[in-house]
Write a protein that holds these residues in place. Structure first.
Motif, PDB file in Angstrom:
ATOM      1  N   SER A 143       0.806  -1.221   0.000  1.00 53.56           N
ATOM      2  CA  SER A 143       0.000   0.000   0.000  1.00 53.56           C
ATOM      3  C   SER A 143       0.840   1.273   0.000  1.00 53.56           C
ATOM      4  CB  SER A 143      -0.946   0.010   1.198  1.00 53.56           C
ATOM      5  OG  SER A 143      -0.225  -0.065   2.410  1.00 53.56           O
ATOM      6  N   GLU A 144       1.952   1.278   0.739  1.00 55.74           N
ATOM      7  CA  GLU A 144       2.774   2.493   0.798  1.00 55.74           C
ATOM      8  C   GLU A 144       3.275   2.878  -0.594  1.00 55.74           C
ATOM      9  OE1 GLU A 144       6.759   4.317   3.035  1.00 55.74           O
ATOM     10  OE2 GLU A 144       6.302   2.171   3.179  1.00 55.74           O
ATOM     11  N   TYR A 145       3.789   1.887  -1.299  1.00 56.35           N
ATOM     12  CA  TYR A 145       4.289   2.141  -2.648  1.00 56.35           C
ATOM     13  C   TYR A 145       3.148   2.565  -3.566  1.00 56.35           C
ATOM     14  CZ  TYR A 145       6.642   1.351  -7.123  1.00 56.35           C
ATOM     15  OH  TYR A 145       7.161   1.508  -8.384  1.00 56.35           O
ATOM     16  N   ALA A 146       2.016   1.872  -3.486  1.00 58.59           N
ATOM     17  CA  ALA A 146       0.890   2.157  -4.379  1.00 58.59           C
ATOM     18  C   ALA A 146       0.375   3.576  -4.193  1.00 58.59           C
ATOM     19  CB  ALA A 146      -0.226   1.147  -4.145  1.00 58.59           C
ATOM     20  N   VAL A 147       0.308   4.044  -2.950  1.00 51.02           N
ATOM     21  CA  VAL A 147      -0.158   5.405  -2.678  1.00 51.02           C
ATOM     22  C   VAL A 147       0.831   6.437  -3.228  1.00 51.02           C
ATOM     23  CG1 VAL A 147      -0.604   7.087  -0.851  1.00 51.02           C
ATOM     24  CG2 VAL A 147      -1.559   4.785  -0.680  1.00 51.02           C
ATOM     25  N   GLN A 148       2.118   6.217  -2.990  1.00 46.09           N
ATOM     26  CA  GLN A 148       3.131   7.139  -3.501  1.00 46.09           C
ATOM     27  C   GLN A 148       3.150   7.139  -5.032  1.00 46.09           C
ATOM     28  OE1 GLN A 148       6.962   6.325  -1.735  1.00 46.09           O
ATOM     29  NE2 GLN A 148       6.241   6.677   0.342  1.00 46.09           N
ATOM     30  N   LYS A 149       2.930   5.976  -5.635  1.00 43.90           N
ATOM     31  CA  LYS A 149       2.918   5.872  -7.095  1.00 43.90           C
ATOM     32  C   LYS A 149       1.761   6.671  -7.686  1.00 43.90           C
ATOM     33  CE  LYS A 149       3.934   3.797 -11.131  1.00 43.90           C
ATOM     34  NZ  LYS A 149       3.607   2.347 -11.204  1.00 43.90           N
ATOM     35  N   THR A 150       0.637   6.713  -6.992  1.00 44.32           N
ATOM     36  CA  THR A 150      -0.502   7.496  -7.462  1.00 44.32           C
ATOM     37  C   THR A 150      -0.116   8.967  -7.636  1.00 44.32           C
ATOM     38  OG1 THR A 150      -2.151   6.020  -6.480  1.00 44.32           O
ATOM     39  CG2 THR A 150      -2.834   8.294  -6.884  1.00 44.32           C
ATOM     40  N   GLU A 151       0.607   9.500  -6.680  1.00 45.41           N
ATOM     41  CA  GLU A 151       1.042  10.893  -6.783  1.00 45.41           C
ATOM     42  C   GLU A 151       2.057  11.074  -7.907  1.00 45.41           C
ATOM     43  OE1 GLU A 151      -0.483  13.306  -5.110  1.00 45.41           O
ATOM     44  OE2 GLU A 151      -1.732  11.639  -4.431  1.00 45.41           O
ATOM     45  N   LEU A 152       2.900  10.065  -8.121  1.00 51.54           N
ATOM     46  CA  LEU A 152       3.867  10.130  -9.212  1.00 51.54           C
ATOM     47  C   LEU A 152       3.151  10.148 -10.568  1.00 51.54           C
ATOM     48  CD1 LEU A 152       6.705  10.019 -10.412  1.00 51.54           C
ATOM     49  CD2 LEU A 152       6.659   7.532 -10.109  1.00 51.54           C
ATOM     50  N   ILE A 153       2.129   9.336 -10.713  1.00 49.94           N
ATOM     51  CA  ILE A 153       1.370   9.313 -11.968  1.00 49.94           C
ATOM     52  C   ILE A 153       0.773  10.690 -12.251  1.00 49.94           C
ATOM     53  CG2 ILE A 153      -0.638   8.314 -13.145  1.00 49.94           C
ATOM     54  CD1 ILE A 153      -0.126   5.781 -11.406  1.00 49.94           C
ATOM     55  N   LYS A 154       0.274  11.338 -11.216  1.00 49.33           N
ATOM     56  CA  LYS A 154      -0.297  12.676 -11.390  1.00 49.33           C
ATOM     57  C   LYS A 154       0.767  13.680 -11.826  1.00 49.33           C
ATOM     58  CE  LYS A 154      -3.920  11.971  -7.917  1.00 49.33           C
ATOM     59  NZ  LYS A 154      -4.419  12.378  -6.565  1.00 49.33           N
ATOM     60  N   ARG A 155       1.975  13.555 -11.265  1.00 48.37           N
ATOM     61  CA  ARG A 155       3.056  14.455 -11.678  1.00 48.37           C
ATOM     62  C   ARG A 155       3.435  14.204 -13.135  1.00 48.37           C
ATOM     63  NH1 ARG A 155       4.755  13.346  -6.306  1.00 48.37           N
ATOM     64  NH2 ARG A 155       6.253  11.743  -6.956  1.00 48.37           N
ATOM     65  N   LYS A 156       3.480  12.942 -13.522  1.00 46.79           N
ATOM     66  CA  LYS A 156       3.786  12.608 -14.914  1.00 46.79           C
ATOM     67  C   LYS A 156       2.714  13.152 -15.854  1.00 46.79           C
ATOM     68  CE  LYS A 156       6.490   8.358 -14.226  1.00 46.79           C
ATOM     69  NZ  LYS A 156       6.534   6.890 -14.495  1.00 46.79           N
ATOM     70  N   PHE A 157       1.476  13.119 -15.409  1.00 49.86           N
ATOM     71  CA  PHE A 157       0.371  13.620 -16.224  1.00 49.86           C
ATOM     72  C   PHE A 157       0.554  15.098 -16.564  1.00 49.86           C
ATOM     73  CE2 PHE A 157      -3.995  15.402 -16.500  1.00 49.86           C
ATOM     74  CZ  PHE A 157      -4.439  14.697 -17.610  1.00 49.86           C
ATOM     75  N   GLU A 158       1.186  15.834 -15.671  1.00 54.79           N
ATOM     76  CA  GLU A 158       1.414  17.268 -15.878  1.00 54.79           C
ATOM     77  C   GLU A 158       2.696  17.547 -16.664  1.00 54.79           C
ATOM     78  OE1 GLU A 158      -0.773  19.506 -15.122  1.00 54.79           O
ATOM     79  OE2 GLU A 158      -2.120  18.113 -14.063  1.00 54.79           O
ATOM     80  N   ASP A 159       3.489  16.534 -16.930  1.00 55.77           N
ATOM     81  CA  ASP A 159       4.772  16.698 -17.617  1.00 55.77           C
ATOM     82  C   ASP A 159       4.555  16.639 -19.131  1.00 55.77           C
ATOM     83  OD1 ASP A 159       7.365  16.463 -18.683  1.00 55.77           O
ATOM     84  OD2 ASP A 159       8.093  15.328 -16.951  1.00 55.77           O
TER      85      ASP A 159
END
Length: 253
Positions: A143-159
């Motif tokens: 879960s820790e990784y999955a939650v952090q990955k969600t935020e990473l996906i959002k950052r990538k979406f803005e890139d």
């Protein structure tokens, strides 16, 4: 064809230390992402040099609450027998990755399959991507990784230099991939097909979309040297451009 090296591959993380022996990459936004928090040797180390770097990285990661160490060795050079023996004896996982590239015009023509729909990720389907990746990461990494990955996906979406793709099979979300765009290359990164939809041609269709979208760029990717996917890439006319050894250890306390 442009001469491709591992330097052309995108690394998510910042260099926090660089010397004659190695570069230390760190990504504080996601400390659990091992491929963003590691040391990459620029020269093949002897055992005493490796131990010094190992102690440094372990101490650095302990201060950040990180439970792993990871090392990449110079491209196209195999670690010494002494070093391999040391790493194996103290519990490192060792492996290697391979670099591949293809000019889109050489990618095989695929038959039309109306069951598969490839979509660029935009506002209206971003949540679908987030849910699909979350479930995949939760199962594999917790879960820790999955939650952090969600935020990473959002950052990538803005890139603007990253294009995210979603694959659907008969309307169900079935796979995804990131495309990292540079002046000369389009890098396929993190291509994943849900285990319930494999062997249906979804991975190939995702690649085909990349080839059609970036016909003038060189398409590049990294493959696990011990994974069957690399055989698929060879059949699809990708060209091999080298290897790189890696070693990783996860501590329990």
């Amino acid at each position: 064809m442009k001469q491709i090296t591992f330097e052309d591959i995108y690394t998510l993380g910042k260099v926090v230390v660089e010397n004659d022996q190695y570069r230390h990459f760190h990504y504080p936004e996601m400390l659990t992402r091992y491929d963003s928090n590691f040391i990459e040797f620029t020269n093949l180390p002897y055992l005493p040099e490796f131990k010094e770097a190992e102690n440094y990285l372990r101490e650095y990661h302990l201060k950040k609450g990180q439970k792993h160490v990871k090392f990449y060795f110079p491209a196209n050079k195999k670690p010494t027998t002494e070093l391999i023996t040391y790493l194996t004896n103290i519990g490192y996982e060792m492996g290697f990755v391979e670099l591949y590239a293809i000019q889109p015009k050489y990618f095989p023509t695929l038959r039309n399959n109306p069951d598969i729909d490839i979509q660029v990720v935009i506002d209206k389907n971003l949540e679908t991507l987030l849910n699909l990746e979350y479930q995949h990461d939760l199962k594999l990494f917790g879960s820790e990784y999955a939650v952090q990955k969600t935020e990473l996906i959002k950052r990538k979406f803005e890139d603007k230099d990253i294009l995210q793709l979603l694959a659907f099979y008969k309307g169900d979300p079935a796979g995804y991939v990131d495309i990292i765009i540079s002046n000369e290359t389009a890098e396929i990164d993190g291509l994943t097909v849900d285990e319930n939809f494999r062997n249906k041609g979804i991975g190939s269709k995702l690649q085909e979309f990349v080839m059609e979208t970036f016909p003038e760029k060189l398409v590049i990717l990294i493959a696990d040297g011990e994974d069957t996917a690399r055989e698929m890439y060879k059949k699809q006319n990708y060209q091999y451009h080298g290897f790189k050894y890696e070693a990783q250890k996860i501590y329990q306390d």
